[in-house]
Design a protein around this motif. Structure first.
Motif, PDB file in Angstrom:
ATOM      1  N   PRO A  55       0.834  -1.210   0.000  1.00  0.00           N
ATOM      2  CA  PRO A  55       0.000   0.000   0.000  1.00  0.00           C
ATOM      3  C   PRO A  55       0.863   1.252   0.000  1.00  0.00           C
ATOM      4  CG  PRO A  55       0.051  -0.946   2.189  1.00  0.00           C
ATOM      5  CD  PRO A  55       0.819  -1.883   1.293  1.00  0.00           C
ATOM      6  N   CYS A  56       0.281   2.337  -0.490  1.00  0.00           N
ATOM      7  CA  CYS A  56       0.990   3.614  -0.511  1.00  0.00           C
ATOM      8  C   CYS A  56      -0.025   4.759  -0.465  1.00  0.00           C
ATOM      9  CB  CYS A  56       1.864   3.737  -1.758  1.00  0.00           C
ATOM     10  SG  CYS A  56       0.950   3.873  -3.309  1.00  0.00           S
ATOM     11  N   VAL A  57       0.454   5.940  -0.161  1.00  0.00           N
ATOM     12  CA  VAL A  57      -0.385   7.135  -0.199  1.00  0.00           C
ATOM     13  C   VAL A  57      -0.304   7.684  -1.610  1.00  0.00           C
ATOM     14  CG1 VAL A  57      -0.720   9.470   0.678  1.00  0.00           C
ATOM     15  CG2 VAL A  57      -0.066   7.639   2.239  1.00  0.00           C
ATOM     16  N   TRP A  58      -1.475   7.851  -2.235  1.00  0.00           N
ATOM     17  CA  TRP A  58      -1.529   8.348  -3.607  1.00  0.00           C
ATOM     18  C   TRP A  58      -2.157   9.727  -3.609  1.00  0.00           C
ATOM     19  CZ3 TRP A  58       1.172   6.320  -7.307  1.00  0.00           C
ATOM     20  CH2 TRP A  58       0.982   6.785  -8.605  1.00  0.00           C
ATOM     21  N   GLN A  59      -1.689  10.579  -4.516  1.00  0.00           N
ATOM     22  CA  GLN A  59      -2.211  11.940  -4.608  1.00  0.00           C
ATOM     23  C   GLN A  59      -2.947  12.132  -5.924  1.00  0.00           C
ATOM     24  OE1 GLN A  59       1.228  14.434  -4.135  1.00  0.00           O
ATOM     25  NE2 GLN A  59       1.390  14.003  -1.963  1.00  0.00           N
ATOM     26  N   TYR A  60      -4.112  12.711  -5.825  1.00  0.00           N
ATOM     27  CA  TYR A  60      -4.917  13.088  -6.988  1.00  0.00           C
ATOM     28  C   TYR A  60      -5.127  14.594  -6.916  1.00  0.00           C
ATOM     29  CZ  TYR A  60      -6.339   8.161  -6.931  1.00  0.00           C
ATOM     30  OH  TYR A  60      -6.349   6.784  -6.915  1.00  0.00           O
ATOM     31  N   LYS A  61      -5.210  15.239  -8.066  1.00  0.00           N
ATOM     32  CA  LYS A  61      -5.600  16.643  -8.127  1.00  0.00           C
ATOM     33  C   LYS A  61      -6.965  16.669  -8.809  1.00  0.00           C
ATOM     34  CE  LYS A  61      -2.662  19.870  -8.491  1.00  0.00           C
ATOM     35  NZ  LYS A  61      -2.706  20.804  -7.356  1.00  0.00           N
ATOM     36  N   LEU A  62      -7.938  17.232  -8.122  1.00  0.00           N
ATOM     37  CA  LEU A  62      -9.302  17.325  -8.639  1.00  0.00           C
ATOM     38  C   LEU A  62      -9.571  18.745  -9.096  1.00  0.00           C
ATOM     39  CD1 LEU A  62     -11.101  15.454  -5.734  1.00  0.00           C
ATOM     40  CD2 LEU A  62     -10.138  14.476  -7.803  1.00  0.00           C
ATOM     41  N   ILE A  63     -10.183  18.879 -10.248  1.00  0.00           N
ATOM     42  CA  ILE A  63     -10.526  20.195 -10.786  1.00  0.00           C
ATOM     43  C   ILE A  63     -12.029  20.241 -10.998  1.00  0.00           C
ATOM     44  CG2 ILE A  63     -10.191  21.806 -12.706  1.00  0.00           C
ATOM     45  CD1 ILE A  63      -7.411  20.442 -13.088  1.00  0.00           C
ATOM     46  N   GLY A  64     -12.642  21.313 -10.512  1.00  0.00           N
ATOM     47  CA  GLY A  64     -14.080  21.490 -10.653  1.00  0.00           C
ATOM     48  C   GLY A  64     -14.445  22.946 -10.451  1.00  0.00           C
ATOM     49  N   ALA A  65     -15.737  23.210 -10.444  1.00  0.00           N
ATOM     50  CA  ALA A  65     -16.212  24.587 -10.331  1.00  0.00           C
ATOM     51  C   ALA A  65     -16.679  24.947  -8.919  1.00  0.00           C
ATOM     52  CB  ALA A  65     -17.349  24.823 -11.325  1.00  0.00           C
ATOM     53  N   ASP A  66     -16.951  23.935  -8.076  1.00  0.00           N
ATOM     54  CA  ASP A  66     -17.545  24.202  -6.771  1.00  0.00           C
ATOM     55  C   ASP A  66     -16.852  23.375  -5.688  1.00  0.00           C
ATOM     56  OD1 ASP A  66     -19.951  23.155  -4.782  1.00  0.00           O
ATOM     57  OD2 ASP A  66     -20.097  25.288  -5.246  1.00  0.00           O
ATOM     58  N   ARG A  67     -16.321  24.029  -4.688  1.00  0.00           N
ATOM     59  CA  ARG A  67     -15.573  23.364  -3.600  1.00  0.00           C
ATOM     60  C   ARG A  67     -16.438  22.336  -2.867  1.00  0.00           C
ATOM     61  NH1 ARG A  67     -13.590  27.377  -1.824  1.00  0.00           N
ATOM     62  NH2 ARG A  67     -11.395  27.091  -2.304  1.00  0.00           N
ATOM     63  N   GLN A  68     -17.646  22.739  -2.473  1.00  0.00           N
ATOM     64  CA  GLN A  68     -18.504  21.813  -1.721  1.00  0.00           C
ATOM     65  C   GLN A  68     -18.893  20.599  -2.557  1.00  0.00           C
ATOM     66  OE1 GLN A  68     -20.040  25.223  -1.288  1.00  0.00           O
ATOM     67  NE2 GLN A  68     -19.576  25.601   0.850  1.00  0.00           N
ATOM     68  N   ALA A  69     -19.102  20.792  -3.840  1.00  0.00           N
ATOM     69  CA  ALA A  69     -19.446  19.666  -4.714  1.00  0.00           C
ATOM     70  C   ALA A  69     -18.266  18.709  -4.851  1.00  0.00           C
ATOM     71  CB  ALA A  69     -19.893  20.176  -6.083  1.00  0.00           C
ATOM     72  N   LEU A  70     -17.038  19.238  -4.920  1.00  0.00           N
ATOM     73  CA  LEU A  70     -15.855  18.378  -4.969  1.00  0.00           C
ATOM     74  C   LEU A  70     -15.705  17.610  -3.652  1.00  0.00           C
ATOM     75  CD1 LEU A  70     -13.181  20.620  -6.741  1.00  0.00           C
ATOM     76  CD2 LEU A  70     -14.338  18.605  -7.677  1.00  0.00           C
ATOM     77  N   GLN A  71     -15.928  18.286  -2.545  1.00  0.00           N
ATOM     78  CA  GLN A  71     -15.850  17.629  -1.239  1.00  0.00           C
ATOM     79  C   GLN A  71     -16.884  16.507  -1.139  1.00  0.00           C
ATOM     80  OE1 GLN A  71     -16.399  21.191   1.104  1.00  0.00           O
ATOM     81  NE2 GLN A  71     -14.204  21.395   1.515  1.00  0.00           N
ATOM     82  N   ALA A  72     -18.079  16.763  -1.638  1.00  0.00           N
ATOM     83  CA  ALA A  72     -19.137  15.749  -1.602  1.00  0.00           C
ATOM     84  C   ALA A  72     -18.795  14.570  -2.517  1.00  0.00           C
ATOM     85  CB  ALA A  72     -20.473  16.366  -2.020  1.00  0.00           C
ATOM     86  N   ALA A  73     -18.177  14.836  -3.656  1.00  0.00           N
ATOM     87  CA  ALA A  73     -17.785  13.768  -4.576  1.00  0.00           C
ATOM     88  C   ALA A  73     -16.766  12.850  -3.918  1.00  0.00           C
ATOM     89  CB  ALA A  73     -17.212  14.362  -5.861  1.00  0.00           C
ATOM     90  N   VAL A  74     -15.797  13.421  -3.230  1.00  0.00           N
ATOM     91  CA  VAL A  74     -14.779  12.631  -2.545  1.00  0.00           C
ATOM     92  C   VAL A  74     -15.410  11.823  -1.414  1.00  0.00           C
ATOM     93  CG1 VAL A  74     -12.710  12.751  -1.107  1.00  0.00           C
ATOM     94  CG2 VAL A  74     -12.874  14.149  -3.172  1.00  0.00           C
ATOM     95  N   ALA A  75     -16.243  12.460  -0.621  1.00  0.00           N
ATOM     96  CA  ALA A  75     -16.900  11.771   0.498  1.00  0.00           C
ATOM     97  C   ALA A  75     -17.770  10.621  -0.008  1.00  0.00           C
ATOM     98  CB  ALA A  75     -17.737  12.755   1.310  1.00  0.00           C
ATOM     99  N   ALA A  76     -18.438  10.813  -1.141  1.00  0.00           N
ATOM    100  CA  ALA A  76     -19.292   9.764  -1.693  1.00  0.00           C
ATOM    101  C   ALA A  76     -18.467   8.549  -2.119  1.00  0.00           C
ATOM    102  CB  ALA A  76     -20.080  10.302  -2.886  1.00  0.00           C
ATOM    103  N   GLN A  77     -17.278   8.769  -2.623  1.00  0.00           N
ATOM    104  CA  GLN A  77     -16.435   7.669  -3.076  1.00  0.00           C
ATOM    105  C   GLN A  77     -15.675   7.002  -1.939  1.00  0.00           C
ATOM    106  OE1 GLN A  77     -16.523   6.256  -6.058  1.00  0.00           O
ATOM    107  NE2 GLN A  77     -18.114   7.757  -6.457  1.00  0.00           N
ATOM    108  N   LEU A  78     -15.227   7.779  -0.959  1.00  0.00           N
ATOM    109  CA  LEU A  78     -14.356   7.236   0.079  1.00  0.00           C
ATOM    110  C   LEU A  78     -15.063   6.923   1.393  1.00  0.00           C
ATOM    111  CD1 LEU A  78     -11.201   9.397  -0.602  1.00  0.00           C
ATOM    112  CD2 LEU A  78     -11.598   7.008  -1.200  1.00  0.00           C
ATOM    113  N   GLY A  79     -16.252   7.475   1.586  1.00  0.00           N
ATOM    114  CA  GLY A  79     -16.999   7.178   2.805  1.00  0.00           C
ATOM    115  C   GLY A  79     -16.205   7.472   4.057  1.00  0.00           C
ATOM    116  N   ASP A  80     -16.026   6.449   4.901  1.00  0.00           N
ATOM    117  CA  ASP A  80     -15.328   6.612   6.177  1.00  0.00           C
ATOM    118  C   ASP A  80     -13.824   6.394   6.075  1.00  0.00           C
ATOM    119  OD1 ASP A  80     -17.699   7.182   7.470  1.00  0.00           O
ATOM    120  OD2 ASP A  80     -18.072   5.093   8.015  1.00  0.00           O
ATOM    121  N   ALA A  81     -13.323   6.072   4.889  1.00  0.00           N
ATOM    122  CA  ALA A  81     -11.877   5.849   4.724  1.00  0.00           C
ATOM    123  C   ALA A  81     -11.129   7.145   5.027  1.00  0.00           C
ATOM    124  CB  ALA A  81     -11.568   5.393   3.306  1.00  0.00           C
TER     125      ALA A  81
END
Length: 87
Positions: free
Chosen positions: A14-40
């Motif tokens: 295992p390793c720590v991986w970095q992604y850069k996300l680009i979008g128009a709305d901060r809260q929507a990006l935060q929600a997208a990440v939370a939806a995919q990662l849940g409690d991780a």
């Protein structure tokens, strides 16, 4: 052996991986990440905003256990309507 196979980086999981996300709305990006990662556990931080203020980027750091998990997360984030691009 083709050129791609010779140049493929070796990643130790295992390793720590970095992604850069680009979008128009901060809260929507935060929600997208939370939806995919849940409690991780993950870290999501602001990066930059475009000159015109239309787009922003955020840095996501998360531990991945395999190449399949890393690629799957990339595809899932890229397919979310709030995410314009994943690097």
């Amino acid at each position: 052996m083709d050129a791609f196979a010779r140049c493929k980086a070796q990643i130790d999981y295992p390793c720590v991986w970095q992604y850069k996300l680009i979008g128009a709305d901060r809260q929507a990006l935060q929600a997208a990440v939370a939806a995919q990662l849940g409690d991780a556990p993950y870290s999501l931080s602001d990066s930059r905003q475009s000159g015109g203020g239309k787009y922003l980027s955020m840095n996501l750091e998360v531990s991945v256990d395999s190449d399949e998990q890393r690629r799957s997360l990339h595809l899932a984030l890229a397919g979310h309507p709030a995410v314009k691009m994943v690097l």
